[in-house]
Scaffold this motif. Structure first.
Motif, PDB file in Angstrom:
ATOM      1  N   ALA A  21      -2.972 -10.871  -7.632  1.00 48.26           N
ATOM      2  CA  ALA A  21      -3.235  -9.443  -7.420  1.00 48.26           C
ATOM      3  C   ALA A  21      -4.530  -9.245  -6.644  1.00 48.26           C
ATOM      4  O   ALA A  21      -4.607  -8.383  -5.756  1.00 48.26           O
ATOM      5  CB  ALA A  21      -3.304  -8.715  -8.758  1.00 48.26           C
ATOM      6  N   ALA A  25      -5.185  -7.244  -3.141  1.00 55.39           N
ATOM      7  CA  ALA A  25      -6.220  -6.209  -3.043  1.00 55.39           C
ATOM      8  C   ALA A  25      -7.257  -6.547  -1.977  1.00 55.39           C
ATOM      9  O   ALA A  25      -7.696  -5.668  -1.226  1.00 55.39           O
ATOM     10  CB  ALA A  25      -6.903  -6.022  -4.392  1.00 55.39           C
ATOM     11  N   LEU A  54      -2.487  -1.556  -8.602  1.00 56.62           N
ATOM     12  CA  LEU A  54      -1.602  -2.703  -8.738  1.00 56.62           C
ATOM     13  C   LEU A  54      -1.662  -3.084 -10.221  1.00 56.62           C
ATOM     14  O   LEU A  54      -2.694  -3.522 -10.706  1.00 56.62           O
ATOM     15  CB  LEU A  54      -2.071  -3.858  -7.849  1.00 56.62           C
ATOM     16  CG  LEU A  54      -1.013  -4.904  -7.519  1.00 56.62           C
ATOM     17  CD1 LEU A  54      -1.458  -5.752  -6.349  1.00 56.62           C
ATOM     18  CD2 LEU A  54      -0.623  -5.756  -8.669  1.00 56.62           C
ATOM     19  N   LEU A  63       2.965  -2.222  -7.524  1.00 58.99           N
ATOM     20  CA  LEU A  63       1.993  -1.642  -6.612  1.00 58.99           C
ATOM     21  C   LEU A  63       2.409  -0.216  -6.286  1.00 58.99           C
ATOM     22  O   LEU A  63       3.574   0.047  -5.997  1.00 58.99           O
ATOM     23  CB  LEU A  63       1.926  -2.437  -5.315  1.00 58.99           C
ATOM     24  CG  LEU A  63       0.942  -1.845  -4.307  1.00 58.99           C
ATOM     25  CD1 LEU A  63      -0.369  -2.621  -4.349  1.00 58.99           C
ATOM     26  CD2 LEU A  63       1.515  -1.851  -2.923  1.00 58.99           C
ATOM     27  N   MET A  86       2.843  -9.725  -1.185  1.00 57.57           N
ATOM     28  CA  MET A  86       3.129  -9.841  -2.612  1.00 57.57           C
ATOM     29  C   MET A  86       4.159 -10.939  -2.877  1.00 57.57           C
ATOM     30  O   MET A  86       4.024 -11.698  -3.834  1.00 57.57           O
ATOM     31  CB  MET A  86       3.568  -8.506  -3.194  1.00 57.57           C
ATOM     32  CG  MET A  86       2.413  -7.520  -3.310  1.00 57.57           C
ATOM     33  SD  MET A  86       2.890  -5.914  -3.989  1.00 57.57           S
ATOM     34  CE  MET A  86       3.244  -6.366  -5.693  1.00 57.57           C
TER      35      MET A  86
END
Length: 92
Positions: A21, A25, A54, A63, A86
């Motif tokens: 994650a 980001a 997320l 997300l 992702m």
């Protein structure tokens, strides 16, 4: 205003999912100059014209992005790039 919602299945341990994650980001932050912060298992990011989160669930990453105008004009390209990122990072 455009909304992007992406759900990515995964089989990662919690620490691995959090690292994945963070990679997503970091890429978003780099491209859109977003400020990011963790709130438990939810990574929130924002700047003028863009906000989202997320969320990490056990076997799923969700997300959600809200794009203001004029960034919403690129929503389909943004969604495709984020979905691909992702898919890449949330694999074992």
């Amino acid at each position: 205003m455009a909304d992007i919602n992406i759900v990515q299945e995964h089989h990662l341990a919690p620490e691995q999912a959090r690292a994945a994650a963070q990679q997503v980001a970091d890429k978003l932050a780099e491209q859109f100059e977003l400020a990011c912060r963790w709130e438990g298992d939810v990574l929130r990011f924002e700047r003028s014209g863009v906000s989202g989160s997320l969320s990490l669930l056990p076997h799923q990453a969700q997300l959600q992005l809200d794009l203001g105008f004029p960034i919403s004009m690129m929503a389909s390209q943004i969604e495709a790039k984020v979905a691909e990122k992702m898919r890449k990072v949330f694999v074992v």
